[in-house]
Enzyme design. Structure first.
Site, PDB file in Angstrom:
ATOM      1  N   GLU A 195      41.035  27.964  35.871  1.00 11.11           N
ATOM      2  CA  GLU A 195      40.434  26.659  35.568  1.00 11.11           C
ATOM      3  C   GLU A 195      39.023  26.552  36.149  1.00 11.11           C
ATOM      4  O   GLU A 195      38.135  25.935  35.544  1.00 11.11           O
ATOM      5  CB  GLU A 195      41.306  25.529  36.120  1.00 11.11           C
ATOM      6  CG  GLU A 195      42.644  25.366  35.410  1.00 11.11           C
ATOM      7  CD  GLU A 195      43.648  26.468  35.698  1.00 11.11           C
ATOM      8  OE1 GLU A 195      43.467  27.219  36.686  1.00 11.11           O
ATOM      9  OE2 GLU A 195      44.609  26.608  34.923  1.00 11.11           O
ATOM     10  N   SER A 231      39.303  29.446  52.497  1.00 14.13           N
ATOM     11  CA  SER A 231      40.296  28.506  51.957  1.00 14.13           C
ATOM     12  C   SER A 231      41.117  27.839  53.048  1.00 14.13           C
ATOM     13  O   SER A 231      41.363  28.418  54.101  1.00 14.13           O
ATOM     14  CB  SER A 231      41.252  29.238  51.010  1.00 14.13           C
ATOM     15  OG  SER A 231      40.583  29.594  49.836  1.00 14.13           O
ATOM     16  N   GLU A 275      28.867  40.040  45.222  1.00 11.83           N
ATOM     17  CA  GLU A 275      29.323  41.091  44.310  1.00 11.83           C
ATOM     18  C   GLU A 275      29.334  40.575  42.886  1.00 11.83           C
ATOM     19  O   GLU A 275      30.373  40.402  42.279  1.00 11.83           O
ATOM     20  CB  GLU A 275      30.701  41.578  44.733  1.00 11.83           C
ATOM     21  CG  GLU A 275      30.661  42.287  46.065  1.00 11.83           C
ATOM     22  CD  GLU A 275      31.644  43.446  46.117  1.00 11.83           C
ATOM     23  OE1 GLU A 275      32.783  43.244  45.672  1.00 11.83           O
ATOM     24  OE2 GLU A 275      31.265  44.522  46.583  1.00 11.83           O
TER      25      GLU A 275
END
Lengths: 364, 401
Positions: free
Chosen positions: B371, B127, B242
């Site tokens: 979202e 990020s 995962e």
């Protein structure tokens, strides 16, 4: 432990879906909304012909000795296509009460006819807004019942009923023939359910469970029915979700299909979540029959399935816009059914209390 | 008892035996430095006992078992509050991806063993300030520099970067092509010159995430873990590793039993709150929701045991459980009235409603915002179209800012 469907169970789901999709359509269901005392005969004949009425009853009385899992799978498919009559669930509840609490003579007398679908059975437990009252309004004395059973699902056409009544020492569960009963039709929003008030005046009735055992017996029957109804609700919710999805993939506005707008696609994704939670609760509940936590599992299935169907019906219509509220498109058939199934077998408030009483040990 | 249940029983017994040394009580009042030291000893103990790298290849020091054993162990471990969070990301994604894509096998093996023993920690540098959900919109760049590369830019929300020895990173190597196509994947030495880590304090008061700055950080070309321009695929592979993880239908917040206990304790209108219809309704609704998630999980486990692939409904877990936990925590605080003002910022999110509430927004954003999860369900499961994306097919350096 939840279960995985085996091959036989998957075949039941596939075959019942194929049959119902071929035989049910909204154009035959819409006119029934405007008539009282009529149900979809094709649906009921199919249920009998396919052996669904016999599915969960013992072999010695003409049943197929399968259980909640299998009947639930059929109810799910019936929910998808909108069942045309309520008798599969009402008859199942009636038959289970006789099977579990009746004498051999009572079983021999009623179960084969219920298994073949030759007679229609219902249950009448509620008094007004109370699904399972502490003091039932119908009185039982000297082998006869008197009083009024309000809003009995299938009551307009049923042949026999299992009735929750007040005896001299407390509630009793009895079975009665309905040939001499006064029936008043309820003109409602989902008329193929054949709702009626039943007026009993000195109608002969045979006890199934008495004294302290009656309430527990009635709650058990209600729980069995609730699991079947939850499957039917989940099927209806799944159909609404799919119809909403399909419409969102074709209807265009502002230069793109409306399913590309997050306000629409997220709404449908939320429906997916509700449907899957309801389905998971249904599978779990069906596998818990006979276990200590069965009623808790049934209540959870009922609550999540009611939420899923109501929400899916509401949102599917909303996503359609104007066309969604027309008579002809028939989405209101599901909207109506979502509400009628929400009330049959006890409303959400009832099941919330049942669940919390058990979680907190208050029911013990 | 099935083999899996026997495995569960053995794991549970071993975990119980670790409670005095590493459990909640042992950790109480420790500084983060001391807690991390304890965590490293706990991880080493797991490794010695054969509970580290449960589903990893034996050649890398793993146990060579399956997902089921891993999820089973994790579900049991979750009950005790052991100090395992420091290694959650490290062993969850960067190290497995190193095993999969690392070229120098001897180097990889050494790193994997040290990570399994808790001696080294890896972080995941994905990020950025300009892109969290929009991963491919990242701006940190790597330019050719001699035989290697030179990295400049900034990452953010990097868990445990302050304790990390290494990290995996996605950077832009070509701004002249559409955004997904100009990315390349590397591993970096977090102690290298030019790497600066600055912890970010979160709303609840803790600082496990960081900003990480890269100023002319030089990496050799053998740090590269993807083809040049092929980094996005490796990034996706990292996020997919995962797929079946231990879940908690309580959204990693308090168990519903604790809410019921609270409702017994507190009076509302002169009666125990457990008799109040508003409270009862929330208990019933939350129970039904959690029971549904538990059933989904149980079915997924049964399917894996039967050698089948679990259905996509498992993706509902985080979405549904964390936001319900958030609301239930609000109600629990409400229920306490003026007694609800108190806050202990060291309390456990799994036991304390206020701690659960204040940290719940992080849960709804980290690891895929609600979202984005809804988008994934809509697009991947239901076949609904992608959102309108004005940057689609546009070279990165021509996307309007």
């Amino acid at each position: 432990m939840s279960i995985l469907y085996d091959e036989g169970q998957q075949a039941i789901a596939t075959e019942s879906r194929r049959v119902l999709e071929a035989r049910m359509n909204k154009d035959e269901l819409l006119p029934l909304l405007e008539m009282t005392g009529r149900y979809h005969e094709g649906f009921w004949n199919t249920a009998k012909e396919q052996g669904w009425t016999a599915l969960a009853l013992p072999e010695e009385y003409g049943g197929l000795a399968l259980g909640l899992v299998e009947l639930g799978l059929i109810a799910h498919q019936a929910g998808r296509t909108l069942s045309g009559a309520p008798f599969l669930t009402s008859g199942f509840g009636c038959a289970k009460a006789i099977e579990l609490y009746g004498s051999d003579e009572q079983k021999t007398r009623w179960l084969p006819a219920l298994a073949s679908g030759e007679i229609v059975g219902v249950v009448a437990f509620a008094s007004g807004s109370d699904p399972l009252p502490a003091y039932p309004a119908i009185r039982f004395a000297d082998g006869r019942i008197s009083g009024r059973a309000a809003g009995v699902t299938g009551g307009l056409v049923a042949d026999i009923a299992v009735v929750y009544a007040m005896g001299s020492l407390g509630p009793v569960l009895v079975v009665a023939e309905l040939s001499d009963v006064e029936r008043s039709a309820i003109g409602g929003f989902d008329n193929s359910r054949c709702y009626a008030h039943l007026g009993f005046t000195d109608i002969p009735a045979q006890p199934l469970a008495i004294d302290g055992a009656a309430r527990e017996a009635a709650l058990h029957i209600l729980s069995l029915q609730a699991v079947i109804t939850a499957h039917e609700q989940t099927g209806g919710a799944e159909a609404m979700m799919e119809i909403a999805r399909d419409y969102a993939l074709t209807r265009r506005a502002f230069g793109q299909v409306i399913g590309a707008f997050q306000s629409v696609k997220h709404r449908i994704a939320e429906l997916y979540g509700l449907v899957e939670l309801a389905r998971a609760n249904c599978i779990h509940a069906a596998s818990r029959e006979g276990k200590d936590d069965f009623i808790i599992a049934a209540a959870a299935a009922r609550l999540s399935a009611t939420e899923a169907y109501d929400t899916a019906a509401r949102d599917c219509i909303q996503i359609h816009g104007g066309i969604g509220v027309t008579w002809e498109i028939g989405l209101h058939l599901h909207m109506r059914r979502a509400r009628s199934l929400a009330i049959e077998q006890g409303n959400g408030l009832f099941w919330e209390d049942i669940l919390v009483d058990r979680l907190t040990g208050e029911a013990a | 008892m099935s083999d899996l249940e026997a495995y569960r029983a053995r794991a549970a017994t071993w975990l119980e035996s670790m409670v005095p040394a590493f459990g909640k009580a042992a950790r109480k009042g420790l500084s983060e430095a001391d807690d991390l030291a304890l965590a490293r000893r706990y991880q080493a103990a797991k490794f010695e006992a054969g509970y580290a790298g449960i589903n990893w290849p034996v050649e890398y020091g793993g146990q060579g078992l399956g997902h089921l054993e891993k999820v089973t162990f994790d579900s049991e471990e979750m009950k005790h509050g052991f100090p395992n969070a420091y290694f959650g990301i490290s062993l969850g994604m960067p190290v497995p991806i190193l095993m999969q894509f690392g070229e120098d096998k001897a180097f990889v093996k050494e790193r994997v063993l040290k990570a399994l023993r808790g001696e080294e920690i890896w972080c995941q540098l994905f990020s950025e300030p300009a892109g969290g959900s929009d991963l491919a919109g990242l701006r940190t760049k790597a330019e050719p520099d001699g035989n290697g590369w030179k990295i400049n830019g900034q990452k953010v929300w990097t868990s445990w970067a302050q304790y990390s020895d290494y990290g995996v990173i996605v950077v832009r190597t070509d701004p002249n092509v559409p955004k997904h196509k100009g990315l390349t994947y590397f591993w970096v030495d977090m102690k290298a010159p030019g790497v600066t880590v600055r912890p970010i304090r979160l709303a609840g008061g803790d600082s496990h995430v960081n900003e990480v700055f890269f100023d002319d950080v030089k990496v050799d070309d053998d740090h590269r873990m993807s083809p040049v321009g092929g980094g996005f695929a490796v990034a996706m592979a990292t996020l997919m590793i995962e797929r079946y993880v231990a879940t908690d239908s309580g959204g990693f917040g308090p168990h519903l039993d604790l809410f019921v206990a609270l409702a017994w304790d507190i009076n509302l209108n002169g009666k125990p709150a457990i008799d109040d219809g508003r409270i009862r309704q929330q208990i019933a609704r939350n129970y039904a929701m959690r029971n549904g998630l538990n059933s989904i999980t149980a079915r997924a486990m049964a399917m894996m045991q039967a050698g089948m692939v679990p259905g996509p409904e498992g993706s509902l877990n985080k979405l549904v459980s964390v936001r319900s936990r958030q609301k239930l925590s609000e109600l629990a605080i409400d229920l306490q009235g003026n007694d609800g003002f108190a806050f202990d910022d060291h309390a456990s999110q799994k036991e304390d409603w206020t701690s659960s509430w204040i940290n719940a927004p992080t849960g709804r954003i980290a690891g895929g915002a609600d979202e984005m999860l809804l988008n994934t369900i809509a697009e991947k499961i239901l076949g609904l179209p992608q959102d309108h994306r004005p940057d689609k097919g546009v070279p990165f350096n021509q996307i309007p800012a």
